[in-house]
Design a protein around this motif. Structure first.
Motif, PDB file in Angstrom:
ATOM      1  N   ARG A 272     -29.662 -32.824 -38.994  1.00 39.57           N
ATOM      2  CA  ARG A 272     -28.537 -32.240 -39.705  1.00 39.57           C
ATOM      3  C   ARG A 272     -27.247 -32.625 -39.007  1.00 39.57           C
ATOM      4  N   GLY A 273     -26.139 -32.430 -39.676  1.00 36.93           N
ATOM      5  CA  GLY A 273     -24.843 -32.663 -39.062  1.00 36.93           C
ATOM      6  C   GLY A 273     -24.631 -34.109 -38.629  1.00 36.93           C
ATOM      7  N   VAL A 274     -24.036 -34.277 -37.464  1.00 33.87           N
ATOM      8  CA  VAL A 274     -23.691 -35.604 -36.940  1.00 33.87           C
ATOM      9  C   VAL A 274     -24.931 -36.472 -36.782  1.00 33.87           C
ATOM     10  N   ALA A 275     -26.044 -35.872 -36.322  1.00 37.24           N
ATOM     11  CA  ALA A 275     -27.275 -36.640 -36.128  1.00 37.24           C
ATOM     12  C   ALA A 275     -27.767 -37.212 -37.453  1.00 37.24           C
ATOM     13  N   ARG A 276     -27.732 -36.423 -38.501  1.00 33.92           N
ATOM     14  CA  ARG A 276     -28.170 -36.894 -39.813  1.00 33.92           C
ATOM     15  C   ARG A 276     -27.257 -37.997 -40.321  1.00 33.92           C
ATOM     16  N   GLU A 277     -25.944 -37.817 -40.163  1.00 33.75           N
ATOM     17  CA  GLU A 277     -24.989 -38.827 -40.625  1.00 33.75           C
ATOM     18  C   GLU A 277     -25.226 -40.163 -39.939  1.00 33.75           C
ATOM     19  N   LEU A 278     -25.484 -40.131 -38.630  1.00 32.54           N
ATOM     20  CA  LEU A 278     -25.717 -41.374 -37.902  1.00 32.54           C
ATOM     21  C   LEU A 278     -27.012 -42.034 -38.376  1.00 32.54           C
ATOM     22  N   CYS A 279     -28.046 -41.248 -38.598  1.00 32.96           N
ATOM     23  CA  CYS A 279     -29.310 -41.792 -39.073  1.00 32.96           C
ATOM     24  C   CYS A 279     -29.136 -42.493 -40.417  1.00 32.96           C
ATOM     25  N   LEU A 280     -28.426 -41.854 -41.332  1.00 37.88           N
ATOM     26  CA  LEU A 280     -28.236 -42.441 -42.654  1.00 37.88           C
ATOM     27  C   LEU A 280     -27.405 -43.717 -42.576  1.00 37.88           C
ATOM     28  N   LYS A 281     -26.433 -43.750 -41.677  1.00 39.41           N
ATOM     29  CA  LYS A 281     -25.649 -44.981 -41.493  1.00 39.41           C
ATOM     30  C   LYS A 281     -26.532 -46.115 -40.981  1.00 39.41           C
ATOM     31  N   LEU A 283     -29.778 -46.392 -41.367  1.00 37.70           N
ATOM     32  CA  LEU A 283     -30.706 -46.772 -42.428  1.00 37.70           C
ATOM     33  C   LEU A 283     -30.041 -47.659 -43.475  1.00 37.70           C
ATOM     34  N   SER A 284     -28.767 -47.413 -43.716  1.00 37.19           N
ATOM     35  CA  SER A 284     -28.054 -48.191 -44.729  1.00 37.19           C
ATOM     36  C   SER A 284     -27.543 -49.512 -44.191  1.00 37.19           C
ATOM     37  N   GLY A 285     -27.617 -49.700 -42.863  1.00 32.23           N
ATOM     38  CA  GLY A 285     -27.128 -50.939 -42.261  1.00 32.23           C
ATOM     39  C   GLY A 285     -25.643 -50.951 -41.977  1.00 32.23           C
ATOM     40  N   SER A 286     -24.983 -49.797 -42.099  1.00 34.66           N
ATOM     41  CA  SER A 286     -23.534 -49.750 -41.894  1.00 34.66           C
ATOM     42  C   SER A 286     -23.149 -49.391 -40.462  1.00 34.66           C
ATOM     43  N   GLU A 287     -24.113 -49.214 -39.575  1.00 36.72           N
ATOM     44  CA  GLU A 287     -23.837 -48.907 -38.164  1.00 36.72           C
ATOM     45  C   GLU A 287     -24.526 -49.966 -37.310  1.00 36.72           C
ATOM     46  N   ASP A 288     -23.791 -51.054 -36.987  1.00 35.63           N
ATOM     47  CA  ASP A 288     -24.418 -52.165 -36.284  1.00 35.63           C
ATOM     48  C   ASP A 288     -24.475 -51.967 -34.771  1.00 35.63           C
ATOM     49  N   ARG A 289     -23.977 -50.845 -34.286  1.00 35.17           N
ATOM     50  CA  ARG A 289     -24.101 -50.568 -32.854  1.00 35.17           C
ATOM     51  C   ARG A 289     -25.441 -49.931 -32.518  1.00 35.17           C
ATOM     52  N   LEU A 290     -26.174 -49.513 -33.561  1.00 33.77           N
ATOM     53  CA  LEU A 290     -27.437 -48.806 -33.395  1.00 33.77           C
ATOM     54  C   LEU A 290     -28.550 -49.540 -34.141  1.00 33.77           C
ATOM     55  N   VAL A 291     -29.681 -49.709 -33.460  1.00 36.26           N
ATOM     56  CA  VAL A 291     -30.837 -50.370 -34.058  1.00 36.26           C
ATOM     57  C   VAL A 291     -32.011 -49.396 -34.070  1.00 36.26           C
ATOM     58  N   LEU A 292     -32.733 -49.332 -35.197  1.00 35.87           N
ATOM     59  CA  LEU A 292     -33.915 -48.480 -35.309  1.00 35.87           C
ATOM     60  C   LEU A 292     -35.171 -49.339 -35.175  1.00 35.87           C
ATOM     61  N   HIS A 293     -36.145 -48.824 -34.415  1.00 32.62           N
ATOM     62  CA  HIS A 293     -37.415 -49.522 -34.221  1.00 32.62           C
ATOM     63  C   HIS A 293     -38.556 -48.585 -34.598  1.00 32.62           C
ATOM     64  N   ASP A 294     -39.422 -49.012 -35.505  1.00 30.98           N
ATOM     65  CA  ASP A 294     -40.587 -48.222 -35.888  1.00 30.98           C
ATOM     66  C   ASP A 294     -41.731 -48.539 -34.921  1.00 30.98           C
ATOM     67  N   ALA A 295     -42.136 -47.545 -34.142  1.00 32.10           N
ATOM     68  CA  ALA A 295     -43.197 -47.736 -33.142  1.00 32.10           C
ATOM     69  C   ALA A 295     -44.516 -47.122 -33.599  1.00 32.10           C
ATOM     70  N   THR A 296     -44.700 -46.984 -34.898  1.00 27.43           N
ATOM     71  CA  THR A 296     -45.914 -46.355 -35.410  1.00 27.43           C
ATOM     72  C   THR A 296     -47.166 -47.092 -34.951  1.00 27.43           C
ATOM     73  N   HIS A 297     -47.101 -48.415 -34.946  1.00 30.75           N
ATOM     74  CA  HIS A 297     -48.286 -49.213 -34.639  1.00 30.75           C
ATOM     75  C   HIS A 297     -48.302 -49.747 -33.210  1.00 30.75           C
ATOM     76  N   LYS A 298     -47.156 -50.114 -32.668  1.00 31.00           N
ATOM     77  CA  LYS A 298     -47.121 -50.578 -31.286  1.00 31.00           C
ATOM     78  C   LYS A 298     -45.707 -50.411 -30.746  1.00 31.00           C
ATOM     79  N   PRO A 299     -45.554 -50.175 -29.429  1.00 32.11           N
ATOM     80  CA  PRO A 299     -44.229 -50.000 -28.838  1.00 32.11           C
ATOM     81  C   PRO A 299     -43.434 -51.304 -28.932  1.00 32.11           C
ATOM     82  N   PRO A 300     -42.181 -51.248 -29.313  1.00 33.33           N
ATOM     83  CA  PRO A 300     -41.366 -52.461 -29.380  1.00 33.33           C
ATOM     84  C   PRO A 300     -40.989 -52.972 -27.996  1.00 33.33           C
ATOM     85  N   ARG A 301     -40.646 -54.237 -27.921  1.00 34.72           N
ATOM     86  CA  ARG A 301     -40.323 -54.866 -26.636  1.00 34.72           C
ATOM     87  C   ARG A 301     -39.071 -54.283 -25.993  1.00 34.72           C
TER      88      ARG A 301
END
Length: 398
Positions: A272-281, A283-301
């Motif tokens: 919620r709040g600021v955390a939610r706003e950053l997540c949505l940014k 996800l939309s690709g509008s925040e290039d200072r932050l990268v999301l990595h899905d580690a469901t199957h294996k830890p990223p490098r």
């Protein structure tokens, strides 16, 4: 050694819920008279130390911190102080956690001032069960503190960064607890990012995104592109859940997000709040200072490449060793260092609920039907504390 009806090991946010719930139920004076004792490990400073010293906003509405307190009861004085007034003014909004912490500090001061005999400053090293089923708290040098029929463990949780380092093959010196970062330990992290380094935040919770938002806010235009990485397993990329506080006309498929006790959507989980706003940014690709990595199957490098890894994957119980009447450790239902409680907040052992022993707060949170922990001051001071007070007061003479 003091004899009491109930001893609460801890005097942090959750422990206060016992007094708040007892006051709300009209039995606080009776419990204090029979012997309700709080054991505070902080030998100096304000009772219980400083609560919620984090530089971020809450994940819940301000009213959640006030809702359990009886405005006509023993804590009316705390409700009249500046922190409570600010919470009331922003009832349906998020507030800085430092404000919520100040209100909790005010509640603690009321307990300490009105019932000084109920507060003992001592560090409990273990609890030992007596032949009659009582519990005795003991210091590290073996000195007994309090013997009581009931005991409530409210010692909080801790981030097990050593385990995380071993699990991912990271030097322990490179793993920082998210709590330290959120409490203001930013200088080294910000310095590494300004120098072009990379920081990986392990976790997809509110704390993880709040930590990223805090770093980006401090860095501003100096934040490097793709400098901060969030490594998660719980975020559905491209399909964020309805992280909101009000009950919407949700599709039946999302009915599991509704709290069965309150009818509120996703009260205990999500962003919620600021955390939610950053997540949505992100996800939309509008925040290039932050990268999301899905580690469901294996830890990223990135976990091995990052200059620093911020641990934001939850807490383990700050456990108090428990010993049976024969001096052997009490066998709990889990062997991994965590402590489970049942639906009535009773600590569970190998053969069910451990008689006379409750767990309350972070590190002892109840689970919902989906295995998720129900964490929040509103819960600890509300339904969870009610379970404890109901059991304890049932043996008190009216």
């Amino acid at each position: 050694m003091k004899k009491a009806l109930c001893q609460v090991v801890g005097f942090g946010p959750a422990a206060l819920g016992v007094a708040v719930a007892a006051d709300r139920g009209g039995v606080l004076d009776r419990l204090l008279g029979e012997g309700l004792v709080f054991l505070d490990r902080h030998a100096e400073g304000p009772p219980g130390g400083r609560r919620l010293p984090y530089l971020i906003e809450s994940n819940s509405a301000a009213s959640d911190f006030l809702g359990a307190v009886d405005p006509a009861g023993a804590f009316a004085e705390a409700l009249a102080r500046p922190a409570a007034r600010l919470l009331s003014d922003r009832a349906d909004r998020h507030v800085p956690l430092t404000v919520a912490g100040a209100f909790l500090d005010d509640l603690a001061q009321v307990v300490a001032a009105t019932a000084p005999d109920a507060l003992i400053r001592a560090d409990v090293a273990s609890l030992r069960r007596g032949a009659a089923g009582t519990w005795t708290s003991v210091t590290a040098d073996g000195t007994p503190l309090v013997t009581s029929r009931f005991a409530v463990l409210a010692t909080g949780g801790q981030e097990d960064t050593a385990l995380t380092a071993r699990r991912h093959g990271i030097p322990p010196s490179r793993v920082l607890p998210s709590g330290e970062l959120l409490a203001g330990k930013l200088t080294y992290v910000v310095g590494r990012l300004r120098a072009g380094g990379q920081v990986a935040i392990l976790g997809g919770s509110h704390s993880a995104f709040a930590a990223a938002a805090l770093l980006l806010d401090r860095l501003g235009d100096q934040a490097p592109r793709r400098g901060i990485h969030i490594v998660h397993r719980t975020l559905a990329l491209g399909h964020p859940r309805p992280w909101c506080m009000d009950r919407p006309a949700a599709a039946p498929a999302m009915a599991w997000e509704v709290c069965q006790e309150t009818g509120v959507v996703n009260r205990f989980h999500g962003l919620r709040g600021v955390a939610r706003e950053l997540c949505l940014k992100a996800l939309s690709g509008s925040e290039d200072r932050l990268v999301l990595h899905d580690a469901t199957h294996k830890p990223p490098r990135i976990l091995s490449r990052a200059d620093l890894v911020v641990h934001a994957i939850g807490y383990r119980t700050r456990q108090v060793p428990l010993y049976d009447v024969d001096g052997r450790p009490v066998t709990l239902s889990r062997s991994d260092g965590a402590v489970d409680v049942d639906d009535e907040c009773r600590v569970t052992g190998a053969e069910g609920a451990v008689p006379g022993l409750f767990g309350l707060g972070l590190g002892y949170a109840r689970q919902d039907p989906y295995g998720r922990r129900r964490v929040g001051v509103n819960v600890f001071h509300g339904t969870d504390a009610d379970h404890v007070v109901r059991a304890v007061s049932s043996v008190c003479p009216a």
